[in-house]
Motif scaffolding. Structure first.
Motif, PDB file in Angstrom:
ATOM      1  N   UNK A   1      43.549  39.192  55.195  1.00  0.00           N
ATOM      2  CA  UNK A   1      42.978  39.871  54.028  1.00  0.00           C
ATOM      3  C   UNK A   1      41.809  39.100  53.429  1.00  0.00           C
ATOM      4  N   UNK A   2      40.921  38.621  54.282  1.00  0.00           N
ATOM      5  CA  UNK A   2      39.757  37.872  53.805  1.00  0.00           C
ATOM      6  C   UNK A   2      38.981  38.655  52.754  1.00  0.00           C
ATOM      7  N   UNK A   3      38.931  39.960  52.922  1.00  0.00           N
ATOM      8  CA  UNK A   3      38.164  40.791  52.007  1.00  0.00           C
ATOM      9  C   UNK A   3      38.675  40.791  50.581  1.00  0.00           C
ATOM     10  N   UNK A   4      39.855  40.256  50.335  1.00  0.00           N
ATOM     11  CA  UNK A   4      40.405  40.186  48.974  1.00  0.00           C
ATOM     12  C   UNK A   4      40.177  38.828  48.319  1.00  0.00           C
ATOM     13  N   UNK A   5      39.436  37.942  48.992  1.00  0.00           N
ATOM     14  CA  UNK A   5      39.194  36.599  48.459  1.00  0.00           C
ATOM     15  C   UNK A   5      37.767  36.454  47.950  1.00  0.00           C
ATOM     16  N   UNK A   6      37.649  35.944  46.746  1.00  0.00           N
ATOM     17  CA  UNK A   6      36.362  35.429  46.298  1.00  0.00           C
ATOM     18  C   UNK A   6      36.108  34.118  47.034  1.00  0.00           C
ATOM     19  N   UNK A   7      34.858  33.872  47.360  1.00  0.00           N
ATOM     20  CA  UNK A   7      34.497  32.664  48.094  1.00  0.00           C
ATOM     21  C   UNK A   7      33.416  31.910  47.324  1.00  0.00           C
ATOM     22  N   UNK A   8      33.481  30.596  47.409  1.00  0.00           N
ATOM     23  CA  UNK A   8      32.495  29.783  46.716  1.00  0.00           C
ATOM     24  C   UNK A   8      32.056  28.602  47.552  1.00  0.00           C
TER      25      UNK A   8
ATOM     26  N   UNK B   1      35.117  39.272  45.437  1.00  0.00           N
ATOM     27  CA  UNK B   1      35.764  39.975  46.534  1.00  0.00           C
ATOM     28  C   UNK B   1      35.517  41.479  46.499  1.00  0.00           C
ATOM     29  N   UNK B   2      35.276  42.035  45.307  1.00  0.00           N
ATOM     30  CA  UNK B   2      35.287  43.486  45.188  1.00  0.00           C
ATOM     31  C   UNK B   2      33.947  44.141  45.500  1.00  0.00           C
TER      32      UNK B   2
ATOM     33  N   UNK C   1      33.501  24.724  51.091  1.00  0.00           N
ATOM     34  CA  UNK C   1      33.737  26.098  50.678  1.00  0.00           C
ATOM     35  C   UNK C   1      35.124  26.202  50.069  1.00  0.00           C
ATOM     36  N   UNK C   2      35.310  27.250  49.280  1.00  0.00           N
ATOM     37  CA  UNK C   2      36.556  27.447  48.556  1.00  0.00           C
ATOM     38  C   UNK C   2      36.879  28.930  48.494  1.00  0.00           C
ATOM     39  N   UNK C   3      38.165  29.233  48.350  1.00  0.00           N
ATOM     40  CA  UNK C   3      38.605  30.625  48.334  1.00  0.00           C
ATOM     41  C   UNK C   3      39.608  30.855  47.221  1.00  0.00           C
ATOM     42  N   UNK C   4      39.564  32.044  46.650  1.00  0.00           N
ATOM     43  CA  UNK C   4      40.511  32.406  45.595  1.00  0.00           C
ATOM     44  C   UNK C   4      40.768  33.898  45.667  1.00  0.00           C
ATOM     45  N   UNK C   5      42.026  34.264  45.876  1.00  0.00           N
ATOM     46  CA  UNK C   5      42.336  35.679  46.049  1.00  0.00           C
ATOM     47  C   UNK C   5      42.122  36.465  44.764  1.00  0.00           C
ATOM     48  N   UNK C   6      41.410  37.545  44.897  1.00  0.00           N
ATOM     49  CA  UNK C   6      41.061  38.430  43.786  1.00  0.00           C
ATOM     50  C   UNK C   6      40.252  37.717  42.701  1.00  0.00           C
ATOM     51  N   UNK C   7      39.562  36.651  43.091  1.00  0.00           N
ATOM     52  CA  UNK C   7      38.791  35.885  42.128  1.00  0.00           C
ATOM     53  C   UNK C   7      37.446  36.501  41.806  1.00  0.00           C
ATOM     54  N   UNK C   8      36.806  35.945  40.795  1.00  0.00           N
ATOM     55  CA  UNK C   8      35.527  36.471  40.334  1.00  0.00           C
ATOM     56  C   UNK C   8      34.349  35.871  41.090  1.00  0.00           C
ATOM     57  N   UNK C   9      34.572  34.805  41.832  1.00  0.00           N
ATOM     58  CA  UNK C   9      33.471  34.202  42.562  1.00  0.00           C
ATOM     59  C   UNK C   9      32.530  33.422  41.670  1.00  0.00           C
ATOM     60  N   UNK C  10      33.067  32.869  40.611  1.00  0.00           N
ATOM     61  CA  UNK C  10      32.237  32.051  39.722  1.00  0.00           C
ATOM     62  C   UNK C  10      32.554  30.581  39.963  1.00  0.00           C
ATOM     63  N   UNK C  11      32.423  29.752  38.948  1.00  0.00           N
ATOM     64  CA  UNK C  11      32.433  28.313  39.177  1.00  0.00           C
ATOM     65  C   UNK C  11      33.779  27.636  38.970  1.00  0.00           C
TER      66      UNK C  11
END
Length: 122
Positions: A28-35, A53-54, A96-106
């Motif tokens: 479910x990579x598509x549900x992760x915000x990435x940074x 992610x969205x 790199x970093x990942x967070x499920x359903x995250x906003x992709x901020x800092x």
């Protein structure tokens, strides 16, 4: 469990370009915000760029705006960081970093990669 593996770092002259990649091993990579974050010797880790992610909305640190571009390919479970017009002050280990359903901020990333070294010679 999510594993993140970065690649693409190296030595480049000032003004040059590099593209970093980060492969995400989980489902479910598509549900992760990435940074992308970086840490230079003797300095604290700092946020570079994020993508949510969205709708793939992106956020950048002021120091890299206009030079770096973050993007994602959900079919390949990969996030990229295109770095142009590199400067000596961009030298750091990039994580790199990942967070499920995250906003992709800092902030607020749950998973981290080991990092890849980027060295910019002046």
């Amino acid at each position: 469990q999510v594993q993140l593996v970065e690649s693409g770092g190296g030595l480049v002259q000032a003004g040059g370009s590099l593209r970093l990649s980060c492969a995400h091993s989980g489902r479910a990579f598509g549900t992760y915000a990435m940074g992308w974050f970086r840490q230079a010797p003797g300095k604290e880790r700092e946020f570079v760029a994020g993508i949510n992610w969205s709708d793939s909305r992106t956020t950048y640190a002021d120091s890299v705006k206009g030079r770096f571009t973050i993007s994602r390919d959900n079919a390949k479970n990969t996030v990229y960081l295109q770095m142009n017009s590199l400067k000596s002050e961009d030298t750091a280990i990039y994580h790199c970093a990942a967070d499920r359903f995250g906003a992709g901020r800092d902030t607020d990333y749950a998973y981290w990669g080991q990092g890849t070294q980027v060295t910019v010679s002046s």
